[in-house]
Design an enzyme around this catalytic site. Structure first.
Site, mmCIF file in Angstrom:
data_model
loop_
_atom_site.group_PDB
_atom_site.id
_atom_site.type_symbol
_atom_site.label_atom_id
_atom_site.label_comp_id
_atom_site.label_asym_id
_atom_site.label_seq_id
_atom_site.Cartn_x
_atom_site.Cartn_y
_atom_site.Cartn_z
ATOM 1 N N ASN A 1 0.937 -1.068 -0.023
ATOM 2 C CA ASN A 1 -0.004 -0.061 0.033
ATOM 3 C C ASN A 1 0.908 1.372 -0.124
ATOM 4 O O ASN A 1 1.620 1.604 0.911
ATOM 5 C CB ASN A 1 -0.699 0.132 1.331
ATOM 6 C CG ASN A 1 -1.738 1.205 1.277
ATOM 7 O OD1 ASN A 1 -1.623 1.912 0.470
ATOM 8 N ND2 ASN A 1 -2.325 1.271 2.496
ATOM 9 N N LYS B 1 -0.066 4.375 -0.337
ATOM 10 C CA LYS B 1 -0.744 5.351 0.272
ATOM 11 C C LYS B 1 -0.351 6.649 -0.505
ATOM 12 O O LYS B 1 -0.347 6.503 -1.773
ATOM 13 C CB LYS B 1 -0.113 5.598 1.748
ATOM 14 C CG LYS B 1 -0.219 4.426 2.660
ATOM 15 C CD LYS B 1 0.096 4.563 3.894
ATOM 16 C CE LYS B 1 -0.185 3.297 4.946
ATOM 17 N NZ LYS B 1 0.267 3.176 6.246
HETATM 18 P P1 13P Z 1 3.474 0.492 7.575
HETATM 19 O O1 13P Z 1 3.838 -0.946 7.064
HETATM 20 O O2 13P Z 1 3.973 1.455 7.052
HETATM 21 O O3 13P Z 1 3.364 0.442 9.090
HETATM 22 O O4 13P Z 1 1.895 0.539 7.001
HETATM 23 C C1 13P Z 1 0.989 -0.233 7.277
HETATM 24 C C2 13P Z 1 -0.331 -0.129 6.287
HETATM 25 O O5 13P Z 1 -1.074 0.761 6.847
HETATM 26 C C3 13P Z 1 -0.766 -0.677 5.062
HETATM 27 O O6 13P Z 1 -2.041 -0.715 4.669
#
Ligand code: 13P
Length: 248
Positions: free
Chosen positions: A10, A12
């Site tokens: 992900n 983001k």
């Molecule tokens: P991190 O791996 O950066 O902690 O993020 C996890 C997450 O929210 C994946 O959707």
């Protein structure tokens, strides 16, 4: 029989055109681990370019609207992201549940819309630190799962991701025993919600998964893969997680 492992990145709100080469590198890694399902969910702006750059590699989105079309400024339908090349979408991530105030009912409607458009759906659930400290983690997560659970659920298109909010981006990971307890509770809830087919629904763990802790997390009973944020942004960081899944 164990489910096939599923490792999803992900991204983001990270990634410009310059990062398409990272997707190509990750696609190449995935190609050499064919016994693991691997996907990257970049920002929507990169979906079409990523599918051109890495044909055959699984690209996903991070959200979709529950409506097919209409007066929803700034939103994207499941059909639109599918047309761009996405094969799946993440839904109900805790960042969206918090920042965009997404409700369980909306997540459920989105999952149904994603399925209707031929996309896979990964529904995210997870408790806050306060809820865990109060001993409510399992109730909260199972409540979210029930409320967000789509009609006609089927393992062919539905995946669940357990992401404790306090473990996301913090470098903190729950005890293995807590992950095991939660994934077992999710499995039990899935069985209650959909019966026999529940065993084949993959349950991913997410929250500070990295190359150093992936093998341990992926060995836990009912952990069928990972939803990875920060450590999915480059092949260098993501590679060891894919490898750990292949060896799990
Ligand atoms: P991190 O791996 O950066 O902690 O993020 C996890 C997450 O929210 C994946 O959707």
């Amino acid at each position: 029989m164990a489910n096939r492992k599923y490792i999803v990145g992900n991204w983001k709100m990270n990634g410009l055109r310059a990062q398409l080469s990272d997707i190509a590198d990750i696609a190449e890694l995935a190609e050499s681990h064919k016994d693991v399902d691997v996907a990257i969910c970049p920002p929507v702006t990169l979906i079409a370019q990523a599918t051109d750059k890495a044909p055959g590699f699984m690209i996903g989105a991070q959200d979709c609207h529950f409506a097919n079309n209409g007066a929803h400024t700034g939103c994207l339908s499941a059909e639109m992201i599918g047309e761009a090349g996405a094969k799946l979408t993440i839904l109900g991530h805790s960042e969206r549940r918090t920042d965009q105030h997404e409700t369980d009912a909306e997540v459920k409607a989105k999952a149904q819309a994603a399925h209707a458009a031929g996309l896979g759906a990964i529904i995210c659930v997870g408790e806050t630190e306060q809820e865990r400290d109060a001993g409510k983690a399992i109730d909260v997560v199972c409540g979210q799962l029930e409320g967000s659970f789509p009609d006609n659920a089927d393992a062919a298109w539905l995946t669940i991701a357990y992401e404790p909010v306090w473990a996301i981006g913090t470098g903190r990971v729950p005890e293995v025993s807590d992950v095991e307890e939660m994934h077992a509770a999710i499995r039990t809830k899935l069985t209650e919600l959909m019966g026999k087919g529940a065993g084949a629904v993959r349950i991913l763990y997410g929250g500070s998964m990295n190359g150093a802790n992936a093998a341990q997390l992926l060995a836990v009973s009912n952990v069928d893969g990972g939803l990875v944020g920060g450590a999915s942004l480059t092949a260098e960081k993501f590679g060891p997680i894919i490898k750990a899944a292949a060896e799990a």
